[in-house]
Structures are given as structure tokens and as C-alpha cells.
Design a protein around this motif. Structure first.
Motif, PDB file in Angstrom:
ATOM      1  N   ASN A   1      41.578  47.063  48.281  1.00 30.90           N
ATOM      2  CA  ASN A   1      42.385  47.731  46.925  1.00 30.90           C
ATOM      3  C   ASN A   1      42.331  48.983  47.166  1.00 30.90           C
ATOM      4  OD1 ASN A   1      43.013  44.765  44.694  1.00 30.90           O
ATOM      5  ND2 ASN A   1      40.654  45.161  44.748  1.00 30.90           N
ATOM      6  N   LEU A   2      42.628  49.620  48.290  1.00 25.28           N
ATOM      7  CA  LEU A   2      42.512  50.963  48.561  1.00 25.28           C
ATOM      8  C   LEU A   2      43.972  51.845  47.645  1.00 25.28           C
ATOM      9  CD1 LEU A   2      42.090  51.085  52.461  1.00 25.28           C
ATOM     10  CD2 LEU A   2      40.327  51.665  50.395  1.00 25.28           C
ATOM     11  N   SER A   3      43.727  52.464  47.157  1.00 30.37           N
ATOM     12  CA  SER A   3      44.576  53.369  46.492  1.00 30.37           C
ATOM     13  C   SER A   3      44.518  54.720  47.884  1.00 30.37           C
ATOM     14  CB  SER A   3      43.499  54.295  45.283  1.00 30.37           C
ATOM     15  OG  SER A   3      45.249  54.448  44.573  1.00 30.37           O
ATOM     16  N   PRO A   4      46.361  54.883  47.462  1.00 27.30           N
ATOM     17  CA  PRO A   4      46.514  56.152  48.286  1.00 27.30           C
ATOM     18  C   PRO A   4      46.524  57.134  47.638  1.00 27.30           C
ATOM     19  CG  PRO A   4      49.113  55.192  47.385  1.00 27.30           C
ATOM     20  CD  PRO A   4      47.419  54.020  46.800  1.00 27.30           C
ATOM     21  N   ASP A   5      45.785  57.484  46.765  1.00 29.06           N
ATOM     22  CA  ASP A   5      46.220  58.830  46.310  1.00 29.06           C
ATOM     23  C   ASP A   5      45.902  60.109  47.098  1.00 29.06           C
ATOM     24  OD1 ASP A   5      47.147  58.322  44.071  1.00 29.06           O
ATOM     25  OD2 ASP A   5      45.698  57.751  43.743  1.00 29.06           O
ATOM     26  N   ASN A   6      45.392  60.975  46.530  1.00 24.78           N
ATOM     27  CA  ASN A   6      44.675  62.758  47.260  1.00 24.78           C
ATOM     28  C   ASN A   6      43.863  62.428  48.176  1.00 24.78           C
ATOM     29  OD1 ASN A   6      47.407  64.172  46.510  1.00 24.78           O
ATOM     30  ND2 ASN A   6      46.697  65.365  44.920  1.00 24.78           N
TER      31      ASN A   6
ATOM     32  N   GLU B   1      48.217  46.713  44.446  1.00 26.46           N
ATOM     33  CA  GLU B   1      47.913  46.543  45.598  1.00 26.46           C
ATOM     34  C   GLU B   1      48.064  47.991  47.062  1.00 26.46           C
ATOM     35  OE1 GLU B   1      45.197  43.804  46.692  1.00 26.46           O
ATOM     36  OE2 GLU B   1      45.027  43.805  44.315  1.00 26.46           O
ATOM     37  N   GLU B   2      47.053  48.269  47.514  1.00 27.73           N
ATOM     38  CA  GLU B   2      47.850  48.972  48.620  1.00 27.73           C
ATOM     39  C   GLU B   2      49.278  48.194  49.408  1.00 27.73           C
ATOM     40  OE1 GLU B   2      46.520  51.912  52.501  1.00 27.73           O
ATOM     41  OE2 GLU B   2      45.346  51.483  50.543  1.00 27.73           O
ATOM     42  N   LEU B   3      49.075  46.727  49.808  1.00 29.81           N
ATOM     43  CA  LEU B   3      49.673  46.285  50.849  1.00 29.81           C
ATOM     44  C   LEU B   3      51.169  46.539  50.091  1.00 29.81           C
ATOM     45  CD1 LEU B   3      50.762  44.708  53.023  1.00 29.81           C
ATOM     46  CD2 LEU B   3      49.663  42.227  52.489  1.00 29.81           C
ATOM     47  N   THR B   4      51.534  46.264  48.527  1.00 27.82           N
ATOM     48  CA  THR B   4      52.507  46.696  48.046  1.00 27.82           C
ATOM     49  C   THR B   4      52.972  47.843  48.507  1.00 27.82           C
ATOM     50  OG1 THR B   4      51.565  44.519  46.165  1.00 27.82           O
ATOM     51  CG2 THR B   4      53.578  45.501  46.134  1.00 27.82           C
ATOM     52  N   ARG B   5      52.569  48.727  47.923  1.00 31.28           N
ATOM     53  CA  ARG B   5      52.289  50.177  48.049  1.00 31.28           C
ATOM     54  C   ARG B   5      53.453  50.287  49.239  1.00 31.28           C
ATOM     55  NH1 ARG B   5      48.083  51.082  44.874  1.00 31.28           N
ATOM     56  NH2 ARG B   5      47.195  51.254  45.545  1.00 31.28           N
ATOM     57  N   TYR B   6      52.780  49.776  50.330  1.00 25.60           N
ATOM     58  CA  TYR B   6      52.810  50.069  51.868  1.00 25.60           C
ATOM     59  C   TYR B   6      54.268  49.569  52.293  1.00 25.60           C
ATOM     60  CZ  TYR B   6      53.082  48.890  56.976  1.00 25.60           C
ATOM     61  OH  TYR B   6      53.284  48.604  57.925  1.00 25.60           O
ATOM     62  N   LEU B   7      54.533  48.045  51.833  1.00 20.32           N
ATOM     63  CA  LEU B   7      55.924  47.440  51.956  1.00 20.32           C
ATOM     64  C   LEU B   7      57.060  48.316  50.769  1.00 20.32           C
ATOM     65  CD1 LEU B   7      54.587  44.170  51.449  1.00 20.32           C
ATOM     66  CD2 LEU B   7      55.071  44.983  53.630  1.00 20.32           C
TER      67      LEU B   7
ATOM     68  N   GLY C   1      41.827  40.067  37.952  1.00 23.12           N
ATOM     69  CA  GLY C   1      41.142  39.894  39.545  1.00 23.12           C
ATOM     70  C   GLY C   1      41.212  38.013  39.481  1.00 23.12           C
ATOM     71  N   GLY C   2      42.561  38.060  38.793  1.00 23.52           N
ATOM     72  CA  GLY C   2      42.354  36.423  39.471  1.00 23.52           C
ATOM     73  C   GLY C   2      43.060  35.568  40.880  1.00 23.52           C
ATOM     74  N   HIS C   3      43.251  36.895  41.565  1.00 31.93           N
ATOM     75  CA  HIS C   3      44.078  36.826  42.768  1.00 31.93           C
ATOM     76  C   HIS C   3      42.702  36.531  44.054  1.00 31.93           C
ATOM     77  CE1 HIS C   3      44.025  40.849  42.495  1.00 31.93           C
ATOM     78  NE2 HIS C   3      43.795  41.031  43.555  1.00 31.93           N
ATOM     79  N   LYS C   4      42.567  36.040  45.686  1.00 30.97           N
ATOM     80  CA  LYS C   4      41.820  35.850  45.987  1.00 30.97           C
ATOM     81  C   LYS C   4      42.170  37.692  47.277  1.00 30.97           C
ATOM     82  CE  LYS C   4      40.045  32.507  49.313  1.00 30.97           C
ATOM     83  NZ  LYS C   4      40.799  31.009  50.419  1.00 30.97           N
ATOM     84  N   LYS C   5      40.915  38.544  47.218  1.00 30.36           N
ATOM     85  CA  LYS C   5      41.462  39.161  47.676  1.00 30.36           C
ATOM     86  C   LYS C   5      41.605  39.211  49.358  1.00 30.36           C
ATOM     87  CE  LYS C   5      38.378  41.587  44.137  1.00 30.36           C
ATOM     88  NZ  LYS C   5      38.415  40.608  43.323  1.00 30.36           N
ATOM     89  N   VAL C   6      42.205  41.011  49.697  1.00 28.23           N
ATOM     90  CA  VAL C   6      43.081  40.810  50.119  1.00 28.23           C
ATOM     91  C   VAL C   6      42.508  42.003  51.243  1.00 28.23           C
ATOM     92  CG1 VAL C   6      45.535  40.627  52.473  1.00 28.23           C
ATOM     93  CG2 VAL C   6      44.699  39.442  50.521  1.00 28.23           C
ATOM     94  N   GLN C   7      41.743  41.632  52.583  1.00 25.18           N
ATOM     95  CA  GLN C   7      41.272  43.648  53.124  1.00 25.18           C
ATOM     96  C   GLN C   7      42.337  43.740  53.528  1.00 25.18           C
ATOM     97  OE1 GLN C   7      37.594  43.073  54.735  1.00 25.18           O
ATOM     98  NE2 GLN C   7      36.356  42.726  53.058  1.00 25.18           N
ATOM     99  N   PHE C   8      42.900  45.283  53.604  1.00 22.36           N
ATOM    100  CA  PHE C   8      44.320  45.761  54.366  1.00 22.36           C
ATOM    101  C   PHE C   8      43.493  47.326  54.894  1.00 22.36           C
ATOM    102  CE2 PHE C   8      47.933  48.300  53.378  1.00 22.36           C
ATOM    103  CZ  PHE C   8      48.791  48.007  54.406  1.00 22.36           C
ATOM    104  N   GLU C   9      44.263  47.143  55.826  1.00 23.03           N
ATOM    105  CA  GLU C   9      43.834  48.868  56.635  1.00 23.03           C
ATOM    106  C   GLU C   9      44.773  49.037  56.722  1.00 23.03           C
ATOM    107  OE1 GLU C   9      41.246  50.377  60.146  1.00 23.03           O
ATOM    108  OE2 GLU C   9      41.123  48.251  60.029  1.00 23.03           O
TER     109      GLU C   9
END
Length: 994
Positions: free
Chosen positions: A450-455, A81-87, A306-314
Motif C-alpha cells: 500500500n505505497l502512497s505516492p505523496d510528497n 492502492e498504488e497499483l490503481t493510481r499507477y494505472l 482489509g478484506g482483500h489479499k494484499k499485493v506487493q507492488f514496486e
């Protein structure tokens, strides 16, 4: 105690509080984090998840719990998850500021430059100096200011998510990444520091690592009073004694370190949470502490399924200076470096724990799927930026519904940095991916959870929204429109010629218009190569432009839209096909040149770095929705499509039909052309596939050699000292490669080993290793144990490998040569893998790290990696034959509305356009791993010609316009969702020569 907390909170275990924090942050991967506090003995400890909180925190009024990263995985690509990578990025920033993450000046400056990019955006010397003067990221920052700004200058166009990714990419290579030092002494009384990581227990002297004990070597961990004991497994090659002893400051310090070691071992090494030991009846001995929670493997599986409730993260810039804002009003953002750990305090009179928000929370907005969507505005990019940012903004189709009109108005009043993405670490490849748009088309946009922060690259995970109120068709409109269609199946066959011809013409324009226009502005391509390409493609484009006009004119007559009195004479297509196929034979001289074009272009790329960069940049543009060299094969593939269409038409007509004779003659003509070019096409397809794979792999130099044929690629788990690890395998007719992903920001796969197939043996070994779908590959010099995701996948791999082994045996000797500079991996399954990168490696390759080349994140290789599946060359050949274009209606998720889209199916993927006139797709949906069915009664889809695509929790409904088109879509999509299991390779008489 009850004065501060209610009874329920006093008795609740620590897990309840940690779960409450994760739920407050909408954090799915909370298992990587923990709550840290200083106990009444002034020792920093972790909150025990099994013990009641009241037994751990004696004086809650004075206790501050810090929410921080507890488990640091070896590769941030494992964070889904991008939120995890942000933290995690926030944790790195805090560790830098506190002096925990020590490194040399160059690495520190590079790290800070990415932090600055994420906070204030692109480089501006005045703003940079002002920002660095107000914000201190490391204790001695002033001396590095110029170097920081020098690095920051190279990050132009990099989004905050990309900056986070690069920050973690660099930090994870540092020796002190994720390290928490625990003071101790060895038996000689020398002062040392102990630490624990995913690999095992580490020994430091000051900040220099002097020893490491891998988990595979450790037999038992224990403590006795102040002594910490490590019992090692017997090793004749080791000089260590059986048990190592370290002296710590007190029993409590020793026990705290022992606990965190137990937790690290369980989290990274076990498949599931260890079960509690039964309580003794009379006497207890030792600590009853055990790890509680999901292991890393369970977390990865949970998120991937995909067993979790999706979270939108900007993810946004956290500190935008007034100069960068659209208004001249000065920014009121605080200037100090925000704290990266969330603190939770318990105050007098509180009814329950009060969760104080992180200061960094203002950098992002989080919303749950049911609670609405986060909107993003249109991109405002220069053409130069656009070339590297194709396919950058993001949204998931399954999250969409009709968009209110005011959303577009609201979004245009904001500014946005382009959001980019790739497959790195993102499990939900089942989401619809949409390429970025500029201008009004981007007004309505949502962000995927599920944004991914690659190139900066096209990605199957990110996109602007397709929703358009004008594209929603009502049921009455559809019924009226359907009644206008002729009922004859031949009409729909003719219409398929028209719709697929539109797509083919657009594909030709990628070369004759877009590629040629771009080439003319640059002198990177030799004139001879330019002439070879365009002199052979322009005649094709001109011919098929006129061909399409004829077909559309005939359809207009057939539908009665023109010259209705002539309708009876024009309800046929065979005569048009015969005339144009006969004319097409004159173009065969150009078609024969296409193999030469492909070879000469690849040779030019090989010999010219400038041409290589040019082609790579063009491939990142939105119009180039497939690998560039694929477009050079389109004319040959189109001949096969004509043949298939004419076969269906001849099968439909009775012999006495007025159009039967022309149709049979057209089929004979096109069959002759296909037979003449078929052998050349097979060689070109293999050649193109080898070069495409070459771009996905690093660590090899000579993948493309005469006689080498691609057989299968896919994801398997390889057994090593660390347990089962996902690897990408590539099977050729002479060698088997296995690779890992995530070591580079360019999303390529690094070759770890290669096994010649001559003399190899395959053995099923499920019982021996206790792993489902497991088999052993025994080569002449090495042996590996791998496991497939299912029995079907295992059978496909063993079948193909055995076939290639048999072919190698018939050749009476090994035919392969080792690939490039990647030495074979000679480790046995029992030996721990050690794919570690040091800070020296980072500094040595700093230039390449700063200038990572963009790379497609939505290639078939990446799809197979995320879907845990495989495809063979036969599957690719079947995909070539099963291509289709036309209008489909897509059902919105949360309403009965349907949206009309122009859809192109090719290369195992559905590409979505608003109309056939669009130059590039808005979205793509890779179908490998999906299931194709018809909706059941319980799904309440009361419409005709509806099919359903689903992968785990992702479901889409599409509706065709007629029975014929419904059957055709089912047929071609089934070819992608049900890959072939057998493979056939060319005989040695047809071996590829380049």
C-alpha cells in the motif's frame, strides 16, 4: 463460435472476463476499470458484465478488448492502492497522446514533465532532449520542449510514485479529465457533445463545457430511438424546461450513452449495487439493463476493511538511460511511448481468452502475499536529498518474516530511487511504518502493498524492514537471561527509570545536539532566540546525562554485575532519586523559561519565512520523530513521569523498608515541583496543540488566538447532495471546523466551513435521514447533518459539543471570530457540494503547486482520518502521562521466531528501534483504533507475558521480559486504544494568554 471458444467461455457473463483480467494484474480496485471494444456496428461500447460474452462479441477473431479506466473519481486520493493510481497515470498519458485530455500549453508541459520524471528520473539536459526527441506525449510537443525541461528541472529527487501522484493531481483539475465525448445535436440542430462524469451529465461545444446537469437535479434518464431524454426535477429558479432532448446519430449510439450514464450514476451515487427488477410475466417494456458490480462506496469500504489479499507492488522508473545506469552498457529499453491500455485478443484455435500483458508491465513487479516479497536495495542519497526524504522507503510489518541472508546480498546489487509515502488515499494505516535508513541498515527491505505516492516525507505506510537475524532470540537464551533478573518488583521500577531516562536524554539531544548543530550552519534564527533555547536546554542535558549514569551504575550493582559483595546495600533506588530530584530543583529556573521559548519560537516562525522553512525542513529529518515543538515540552512531562514512578515505588514498599523513607521524601519533592509548573504546562500543551493543528490545516489564518482551547478532532461523515462524505472535524471552545483532505499534495486538510457554537442545538436524526449514528447540528446561520462511525464515537462528539455549547451560553454571547479567509459554508444538506477546481485555478497557483511543501503524513490528524476515529485534549493529556520505553520481543508472522526491539511508546504510537543507542526510529505503529488483548489458547502462543494488538486484519504479538513490564505495557497501550470520552476545559481564570 465453438471453434474459437469452449462452451464455458461462450456462456460466461462479461464479469467473469473482467475479473480474470483484474486477477491477472493483481488489481484490487478493478471496479474503476472496464473492457472496451468496437462492436460489429462500429460503435465503441463497454462489455456488459451481466450478458454472456457470446451475445456481445459476434466476431471474436477480429475483436480487441481494451482494459481502460471507466470511472474517474473526483479525487485520486480516493484510490486506495498504488497499483490503481499507477494505472490511472497510464490512462492520463494515453489520453494526452490521443488528444482527449486537452489543456493549455503550461498545463501540458507540467504534465509531461512529471511523466518524464517517472520514466527517466532526475533532470539531465542532454538525456532530456534525447528522450523527448524519441517520445511524443502530445501531438505538438516540439514547441513545448523548453518549457517541459524547465519544469522537469524542479522535480529532482521525485520518485516515480510521487510523479504519478503529481500527474493525477494536475490532471484531475482539467476540464477534460476523464471525459469521453459523444456527438449529438440539441433541439435547434446545433452540434454539441455529451459526456458523463461523477457529478452528472455535461454538455460541450467542441471542447468547451457549456452546461452541466448535476445528479441531484436529474429525475430520470431515458432514450427513445435516437433521442436522449433528461427529465429534471422541478426548480423555480431554473430556466430549463422539464425535459431536455438531444438527438444522437442512431439508436445504438443513444443506447450506449444511456447505459454509461446509468452506470456512472449508480457507481458514484448509490451505497450498494441495485437489485434486479422482477421479470414481467407477459410483456416487457424498455431495457432491462442495470449497473452490475460494487459501487464506489463499497469499493472504499472493502479496501479500508482489509478484506482483500494484499499485493506487493514496486514502482520503478520505466525508461532508465544508459548514462543513469551503474554500468556503461547501453540500455535496450524500447524508446517509443508504451501503450497504456492492455489489449486482449481471441485467436483461432485458442482454448480460452488469451490475456496479453501490457507493455508497461516491465515497469513494475507484482507478487501476492503468499508468493514471496519484492526486495528493494539500499538508498543512496546525498545529505541534501536526505533532508527531504526522511521516512521514505516502505514496508508493512505484518508482511514480514525472517529474511534469508542472501536477500541482503541480492538487494545490494541493484539501484533504487527512494520510495516515499503519506496517508493520501491509503487505508491501511494499521501497517507498521518505518523511517528510511541509508547505508547497510537498508540492505534488507520489502515494499508494502500500500505505497502512497505523496510528497517526500515521513509516512506511517512505508519503511525498510526491521528483520535482522542477529535480533532473533531463541527460547533458551531468553530463559537464561530472565533467570539473571532480580525478582523484586522494585528492581523493575528502577529499571523503568533507566529505560525512560534513556529516551528522555535522546529527546533532549534532538534540541541540544541535532537542532543546535543544524541552526549553527544557518543564519535564519536570531541570536537572542538561539541563546534563549540552548542556554536553557544545555544545563538540563548535562544534568540528566549524569543522572542516567548514576541510575545505570546502581542497576549494575543491583544485578550483581559489579561489586557483588556490596549487593545488599544497593538493592534500592529511592536514595538516588532523592539526591537527584533535590538537585533538579535548582534547574526550575530553566523549566520556567520553556513557555517563553515555545512562544518566541512560534513568533519567530510567524515573522520569518526563512525560519519557518528551516524548522519545517528539520522536522522532516529522521531524528525529529515527533512535531518539533513537542520536544520543548518534554522536560515538563518528564517531571510527571518521575512523580508517577515514585508513587508506584512508595505503594510497593512496606513502611519499614530500608528504601521507603528516601522514596517518600523524593515523592514529596517532585510533587512540589509538578504542582508549581502544572498550570504553565497545561497552557503550553494547548498552545503547542493549536500550532500543530495549524500546520495540518489550510484556509485559515488566525487559528491561534488568546482564549481559544482545543477540545476534540476526528473523522465524521457529512451529509450533502452527493451523499455521505468523509470530513475531518475540529472542535474548539468557540467554533467547530469541518475540512476535507486530498486536495493538496502536502496532505493538509482544507477548511470547508465553520460553525460558531453559541446558540447551537444538537438533535439525534437517525430516523429522519435513515443513517446510523447520525445527528444534526443547528447553528444560528447554518445546519449540517453528520454521522459517526459508531455509537461510542457519536456519544463522544455530542457530549463534548454540548459541553462547549453550555460554556458558550454561560459567557452570555458569542466569543468566537471567523477563522481566516475561509467563508462559512452556508449550504443545506440537500444542496450538492461543488468543490471543483478549474484549469484557471491550476494555472493561477502553478508556482505553489510545483513547490508543494513537504508535510508529515503520520500526524494524529491523519491517523484519525484513516482509522475513522477521534481524540480529545483529555486523550492527549493522558497520552503525556502514559509514556514508556524498553525492550520487547515481536513475533514474526509466519514462524515461531521472536525479534528483540527497543520500543518507545509516546503520542498514541509505538516507535521501534534496533537498540536504545539508535538516534532515530526505524518504524512506527499508530495505535488509535487498535484493540489490546491477551492471545487465546487457539493462537498457540505458549509464552508468558505476551499481549496482542489487532486492527481489522492486522495482528501483532509482543512479549515483555517480566510480569511488571507486561502490566506496564498493557497499562500505557490501553490508554491509547481506549481514549477518554469526557473532556474538561480550563476555567476562564486559567484561560490561555500568549
Amino acid at each position: 463460435m465453438s471453434h474459437y471458444w469452449p462452451i464455458s467461455v461462450q456462456r460466461a457473463p462479461g464479469k467473469v472476463l473482467l475479473d480474470a483480467v483484474c486477477n491477472h494484474l493483481n488489481l484490487v480496485e478493478g471496479d474503476y476499470f472496464g473492457l472496451e471494444f468496437i462492436d460489429h456496428k462500429k460503435i465503441t461500447v463497454w462489455l456488459d458484465l451481466l450478458k454472456p460474452i457470446v451475445k456481445q462479441i459476434r466476431r471474436p477473431k477480429h475483436v480487441i478488448l481494451k482494459f481502460v479506466v471507466k470511472f474517474f473519481p473526483p479525487d485520486h486520493a480516493q484510490l486506495q492502492e498504488e497499483l490503481t493510481r499507477y494505472l490511472f497515470a497510464l490512462q492520463v498519458k494515453q489520453d494526452l497522446a490521443q488528444g482527449r485530455l486537452t489543456c493549455n500549453d503550461t498545463s501540458a508541459a507540467l504534465l509531461i514533465s512529471h511523466i518524464v520524471q517517472s520514466e527517466i528520473g532526475d533532470f539531465d539536459e542532454t538525456i532530456d532532449r534525447e528522450h523527448l526527441a524519441k517520445n511524443k506525449y502530445i501531438p505538438q510537443q516540439d514547441a513545448l520542449e523548453d518549457k517541459i525541461m524547465e519544469f522537469h528541472r524542479n522535480h529532482i529527487g521525485q520518485t516515480p510514485a510521487e510523479s504519478d501522484f503529481q500527474l493525477l493531481e494536475i490532471a484531475r483539475r482539467l476540464e477534460m479529465y476523464g471525459i469521453r465525448l459523444h456527438p449529438a445535436k440539441d433541439r435547434e440542430g446545433t452540434k454539441i457533445n455529451l459526456a458523463v462524469a461523477h457529478t452528472g451529465i455535461l454538455v460541450f461545444q467542441a471542447h468547451t463545457k457549456i452546461n452541466a446537469f448535476n445528479w441531484a437535479k436529474v429525475r430520470k434518464l431515458s432514450f427513445k430511438r435516437k433521442r436522449f431524454l433528461i427529465k429534471l426535477r422541478p426548480d423555480v429558479n431554473s430556466n430549463f424546461q422539464d425535459t431536455l432532448e438531444f438527438l444522437m446519430a442512431s439508436r445504438d449510439f443513444c443506447k450506449a450513452f444511456w447505459k454509461i450514464c446509468v452506470e456512472h450514476h449508480a457507481f458514484f451515487r448509490l451505497f450498494e449495487e441495485p437489485k434486479p427488477k422482477p421479470k414481467p410475466v407477459l410483456f416487457t417494456r424498455g431495457s432491462s439493463f442495470r449497473f452490475s458490480g460494487r459501487t464506489q462506496r463499497q469499493v472504499l469500504d472493502y479496501v479500508k476493511e482489509g478484506g482483500h489479499k494484499k499485493v506487493q507492488f514496486e514502482r520503478k522508473h520505466s525508461k532508465i538511460h544508459s548514462v543513469r545506469s551503474l554500468t556503461s552498457k547501453p540500455s535496450e529499453q524500447p524508446s517509443e511511448v508504451p501503450k497504456e491500455s492492455c489489449s486482449f485478443t481471441y485467436g483461432e484455435g485458442a482454448d480460452s481468452p488469451v490475456v496479453q500483458s501490457c507493455r508497461q508491465a516491465k515497469e513494475f513487479k507484482v507478487s501476492v502475499e503468499d508468493g514471496g516479497q519484492v526486495t528493494t536495495p539500499s538508498l543512496n542519497k546525498s545529505p541534501k536529498e536526505d533532508r527531504g526524504l526522511d521516512g521514505a522507503a516502505v514496508a508493512a510489518m505484518e508482511e514480514e518474516d525472517e529474511v534469508p541472508q542472501n536477500r541482503a546480498q541480492h538487494s545490494t546489487s541493484q539501484t533504487q530511487q527512494p520510495n516515499t509515502g503519506s496517508l493520501a488515499g491509503s487505508p491501511h494505516l494499521s501497517e507498521l511504518s518505518i523511517n528510511s535508513q541509508s547505508g547497510p541498515a537498508m540492505a534488507n527491505t520489502t515494499l508494502s502493498p500500500n505505497l502512497s505516492p505523496d510528497n517526500r516525507q515521513a509516512s506511517p505506510l512505508v519503511s525498510p524492514l526491521l528483520n535482522d537475524q542477529a535480533g532473533v532470540r531463541t527460547d533458551d537464551e531468553e530463559e537464561v537471561r530472565r533467570k539473571r533478573f532480580p525478582a523484586d518488583k522494585a528492581y523493575f521500577i528502577a529499571k523503568e527509570v533507566s529505560t525512560t531516562e534513556r529516551t528522555y536524554l535522546k529527546d533532549l539531544e534532538v534540541i541540544t545536539s541535532w537542532f543546535q548543530s543544524t541552526v549553527s550552519k544557518d543564519d535564519c534564527m536570531p541570536e537572542a532566540l538561539k541563546n534563549l533555547i540552548f542556554s536553557n536546554f544545555e544545563p538540563l542535558h548535562k544534568f540528566h546525562t549524569n543522572f542516567l549514569k548514576e541510575i545505570e551504575q546502581r542497576l549494575a550493582l543491583w544485578e550483581g554485575r559489579a561489586n557483588a559483595h556490596l549487593k545488599g546495600d544497593y538493592q534500592r533506588i529511592g536514595d538516588v532519586m532523592l539526591k537527584n530530584i533535590q538537585s533538579m530543583k535548582q534547574l526550575t529556573v530553566h523549566l520556567w523559561k520553556h513557555s517563553e521559548i515555545l512562544v518566541e519560537l512560534e513568533n519567530g516562525i510567524k515573522n520569518s519565512r526563512k525560519l519557518e522553512t528551516f524548522c519545517r525542513d528539520f522536522e522532516m529529518q529522521k531524528v525529529c520523530y515527533l512535531p518539533l515543538n513537542t520536544f520543548f515540552l518534554k522536560p515538563l512531562h518528564r517531571l510527571m513521569h518521575y512523580k508517577q514512578i515514585m508513587e508506584r515505588l512508595c505503594k510497593h514498599y512496606p513502611p519499614n523498608h530500608v528504601d521507603f523513607r528516601d522514596s517518600r521524601a523524593a515523592l514529596a519533592e517532585i510533587s512540589e515541583m509538578v504542582a508549581q509548573l502544572h498550570s504553565s504546562m497545561l497552557k503550553m500543551e494547548n498552545f503547542q496543540k493549536l500550532h500543530e493543528l495549524k500546520k495540518d490545516l489550510i484556509g485559515i489564518d488566525n487559528l491561534v488566538i488568546p482564549g481559544r482551547e482545543f477540545i476534540r478532532l476526528g473523522s465524521l461523515s457529512k451529509l450533502s447532495g452527493k451523499g455521505l462524505q468523509q470530513r475531518m472535524f475540529f472542535l474548539f471552545n468557540d467554533v467547530l471546523l469541518y475540512t476535507s483532505r486530498g486536495l493538496t499534495a502536502s496532505n493538509q486538510f482544507k477548511v470547508h466551513g465553520q460553525i460558531p457554537l453559541y446558540g447551537m442545538m444538537i438533535e439525534e436524526s437517525e430516523e429522519e435521514w435513515g443513517v446510523p449514528h447520525c445527528f444534526t447540528l443547528r447553528g444560528q446561520h447554518q445546519t449540517i447533518v453528520v454521522a459517526a462511525s459508531s455509537r461510542t464515537e457519536m456519544d463522544k462528539w455530542t457530549e463534548d459539543i454540548q459541553m462547549v455549547i453550555d460554556l458558550a451560553e454561560n459567557c452570555n454571547g458569542p466569543a468566537s471570530e471567523f477563522l481566516g479567509s475561509s467563508p462559512p459554508d452556508m449550504k443545506s444538506p440537500d444542496e450538492p457540494a461543488a468543490d471543483q477546481e478549474s484549469e484557471d485555478d491550476l494555472n493561477a497557483s502553478r508556482t505553489s503547486l510545483e513547490r508543494q511543501t513537504p508535510h508529515r503524513g503520520n500526524t494524529t490528524v491523519h491517523v484519525c482520518w484513516h482509522r475513522n476515529t477521534s481524540v480529545s485534549m483529555v486523550d492527549f493529556s493522558i497520552a503525556v502521562e502514559n509514556q514508556l520505553s524498553g525492550n520487547l520481543l515481536r513475533k514474526f508472522k509466519n514462524s515461531n521466531g521472536w525479534q528483540k526491539l527497543w520500543v518507545v511508546f509516546t503520542n498514541f504510537c509505538m516507535f521501534f528501534y534496533k537498540s536504545h543507542q539508535d538516534n532515530h526510529p526505524l518504524a512506527s505503529l499508530p495505535l488509535l483504533g487498535y484493540s489490546l488483548t491477551i492471545p487465546s489458547e487457539s493462537e498457540n502462543i505458549h509464552k508468558d507475558y505476551v499481549f496482542k494488538l489487532h486492527f481489522k486484519s492486522h495482528v501483532y504479538y509482543f512479549r515483555a521480559e517480566s510480569e511488571y513490564t507486561f502490566e506496564r505495557w498493557m497499562e500505557v497501550i490501553r490508554s491509547a486504544t481506549s481514549p477518554a470520552s469526557r473532556i474538561c476545559v480550563l476555567s476562564h481564570e486559567e484561560s490561555h494568554v500568549y
